[in-house]
Design a protein around this motif. Structure first.
Motif, mmCIF file in Angstrom:
data_model
loop_
_atom_site.group_PDB
_atom_site.id
_atom_site.type_symbol
_atom_site.label_atom_id
_atom_site.label_comp_id
_atom_site.label_asym_id
_atom_site.label_seq_id
_atom_site.Cartn_x
_atom_site.Cartn_y
_atom_site.Cartn_z
ATOM 1 N N GLU A 146 0.829 -1.215 0.000
ATOM 2 C CA GLU A 146 0.000 0.000 0.000
ATOM 3 C C GLU A 146 0.857 1.256 0.000
ATOM 4 O O GLU A 146 0.456 2.287 -0.554
ATOM 5 C CB GLU A 146 -0.921 -0.014 1.219
ATOM 6 N N ARG A 147 2.021 1.186 0.615
ATOM 7 C CA ARG A 147 2.913 2.349 0.670
ATOM 8 C C ARG A 147 3.854 2.415 -0.536
ATOM 9 O O ARG A 147 4.719 3.283 -0.617
ATOM 10 C CB ARG A 147 3.752 2.291 1.958
ATOM 11 N N GLY A 148 3.712 1.437 -1.446
ATOM 12 C CA GLY A 148 4.538 1.450 -2.647
ATOM 13 C C GLY A 148 5.981 1.070 -2.415
ATOM 14 O O GLY A 148 6.874 1.511 -3.146
ATOM 15 N N ILE A 149 6.224 0.257 -1.381
ATOM 16 C CA ILE A 149 7.584 -0.185 -1.070
ATOM 17 C C ILE A 149 7.754 -1.614 -1.596
ATOM 18 O O ILE A 149 7.145 -2.544 -1.070
ATOM 19 C CB ILE A 149 7.858 -0.130 0.440
ATOM 20 N N PRO A 150 8.570 -1.827 -2.621
ATOM 21 C CA PRO A 150 8.738 -3.159 -3.201
ATOM 22 C C PRO A 150 9.368 -4.146 -2.217
ATOM 23 O O PRO A 150 10.201 -3.778 -1.382
ATOM 24 C CB PRO A 150 9.664 -2.924 -4.396
ATOM 25 N N VAL A 151 8.957 -5.418 -2.333
ATOM 26 C CA VAL A 151 9.445 -6.486 -1.458
ATOM 27 C C VAL A 151 9.902 -7.659 -2.309
ATOM 28 O O VAL A 151 9.251 -8.009 -3.295
ATOM 29 C CB VAL A 151 8.332 -6.965 -0.498
ATOM 30 N N MET A 152 11.026 -8.260 -1.922
ATOM 31 C CA MET A 152 11.449 -9.524 -2.529
ATOM 32 C C MET A 152 11.839 -10.481 -1.407
ATOM 33 O O MET A 152 12.546 -10.095 -0.477
ATOM 34 C CB MET A 152 12.640 -9.329 -3.466
ATOM 35 N N PHE A 153 11.372 -11.727 -1.511
ATOM 36 C CA PHE A 153 11.750 -12.767 -0.560
ATOM 37 C C PHE A 153 12.911 -13.586 -1.109
ATOM 38 O O PHE A 153 13.065 -13.735 -2.322
ATOM 39 C CB PHE A 153 10.573 -13.708 -0.307
ATOM 40 N N PRO B 49 7.792 -1.865 -11.149
ATOM 41 C CA PRO B 49 7.047 -2.728 -10.235
ATOM 42 C C PRO B 49 5.972 -3.590 -10.896
ATOM 43 O O PRO B 49 5.567 -4.611 -10.324
ATOM 44 C CB PRO B 49 6.410 -1.740 -9.244
ATOM 45 N N GLU B 50 5.530 -3.233 -12.074
ATOM 46 C CA GLU B 50 4.450 -3.984 -12.728
ATOM 47 C C GLU B 50 4.964 -5.135 -13.599
ATOM 48 O O GLU B 50 4.174 -5.888 -14.157
ATOM 49 C CB GLU B 50 3.597 -3.044 -13.592
ATOM 50 N N ASN B 51 6.262 -5.284 -13.709
ATOM 51 C CA ASN B 51 6.825 -6.338 -14.561
ATOM 52 C C ASN B 51 6.416 -7.713 -14.034
ATOM 53 O O ASN B 51 6.589 -8.025 -12.850
ATOM 54 C CB ASN B 51 8.352 -6.218 -14.590
ATOM 55 N N THR B 52 5.878 -8.554 -14.893
ATOM 56 C CA THR B 52 5.348 -9.859 -14.466
ATOM 57 C C THR B 52 6.440 -10.849 -14.066
ATOM 58 O O THR B 52 6.144 -11.865 -13.449
ATOM 59 C CB THR B 52 4.507 -10.492 -15.591
#
Length: 336
Positions: free
Chosen positions: A140-147, A313-316
């Motif tokens: 929601e805050r637009g902060i990208p996440v990667m695990f 961020p929208e890249n699949t």
């Protein structure tokens, strides 16, 4: 002498300010020869861009958060080295947070980061739990996440991990090929993604040759060394396994200590193999067989993915998981 500016450098080169700016941001949308000319001239006249001021204008902190379950594991220290190497090369700083395998600690850390302190977050999941709404807060805050390494079942994005299923299967087959029939599987928090996957690989290895899966040989123990040694000793005395496959290195070390206390010979009476990134596995007596994960490479790749995700961020592609091959190193502890 007044301080040189990016405008001065652009004028000297006969280029636009935006072109010069792209060179210092390491933007791919610039001719390599032009970039080299810009950087060479900057070096010649002693110009250095004010990265901090630029980041403020762009509303960026140039900081990445790394959230891990623990420090006491060689895997994570190597992964962090990989993360920091890529982050530094792109002008980013890192903040490291440790959750002690508690999802509530992870949630608290994430909520504190959601105020914009960081531009992106790299996480290795702390524990399964049921409520992961804190991750939605970052979205929601637009902060990208990667695990990386460990993720949650309800995580819809991709993550970077090892080929744990195949590695666990091959490690189990190795023990079977070395005449083992009662192979114990040891885990801490089997509900975390890697715990499930490694156990599935272990079970496939048994099933393929007709060895029944015995629940009494599967031990779910804890992080505390004293307690897991008691649990392992109880398992060995009660079930008499001829091999132990430990899903994490600390359980293999505890097993070696228990075997010594019980005067059980390794590998003659009990063979051992484990997932581990220990550099000194060959110095343990006997030399420890390991499934060695590409921790450093995993750290590098997850950081590259995060930086790409921050740009697009929208890249699949970020919905797809990437599996890196581990290295199986068979040494004396698991051989006939």
């Amino acid at each position: 002498m007044s301080q040189l500016t990016i405008v001065d450098l652009a004028k000297k080169l006969g280029l636009s300010k935006s072109t010069v700016s792209r060179a210092f941001r390491d933007n791919v949308d610039i001719n390599p020869a032009t970039k080299a000319r810009i950087l060479a001239m900057a070096e010649e006249i002693g110009f250095s861009p004010n990265v901090y001021a630029s980041s403020l204008k762009a509303n960026k902190s140039l900081t990445i958060a790394i959230i891990i379950p623990e420090f006491g594991n060689k895997f994570f220290s190597q992964a962090i080295k990989g993360i920091e190497a890529v982050a530094r090369s792109k002008g980013y700083h890192t903040l490291i947070y440790v959750t002690d395998h508690q999802v509530q600690n992870e949630a608290s850390i994430v909520r504190s980061l959601a105020n914009g302190r960081v531009d992106g977050v790299i996480i290795s999941a702390s524990g399964e739990g049921k409520d992961h709404s804190h991750l939605q807060l970052l979205a929601e805050r637009g902060i990208p996440v990667m695990f990386f390494d460990r993720a949650y079942d309800d995580w819809k994005g991709g993550y970077i991990t090892g080929n744990d299923f195949d590695s666990a299967y091959l490690a189990t087959k190795h023990l079977i090929d070395n005449a083992c029939k009662r192979i114990a599987y040891l885990a801490i928090n089997p509900n975390v993604s890697i715990g499930k996957v490694r156990k599935d690989g272990y079970e496939k290895g048994l099933q393929e040759v007709g060895i029944p899966i015995r629940p009494e040989l599967i031990l779910d123990t804890v992080n505390d060394a004293d307690q897991n040694m008691k649990d392992i000793a109880h398992l060995i005395e009660r079930e008499k396994p001829d091999a132990i496959f430990a899903s994490v290195e600390r359980l293999a070390i505890s097993s070696i200590r228990v075997a010594k206390q019980l005067e059980i010979r390794i590998p003659e009476d009990l063979k051992i193999i484990c997932f581990s990134c220990l550099d000194i596995a060959d110095l343990i007596d006997p030399a420890l067989s390991v499934v060695k994960q590409p921790a450093y490479e995993m750290g590098q790749l997850v950081t590259k993915y995060l930086l790409d995700k921050m740009e697009d961020p929208e890249n699949t592609k970020f919905a797809n998981s990437v599996y890196l091959d581990s290295q199986l190193i068979f040494q004396k502890s698991s051989l006939k």
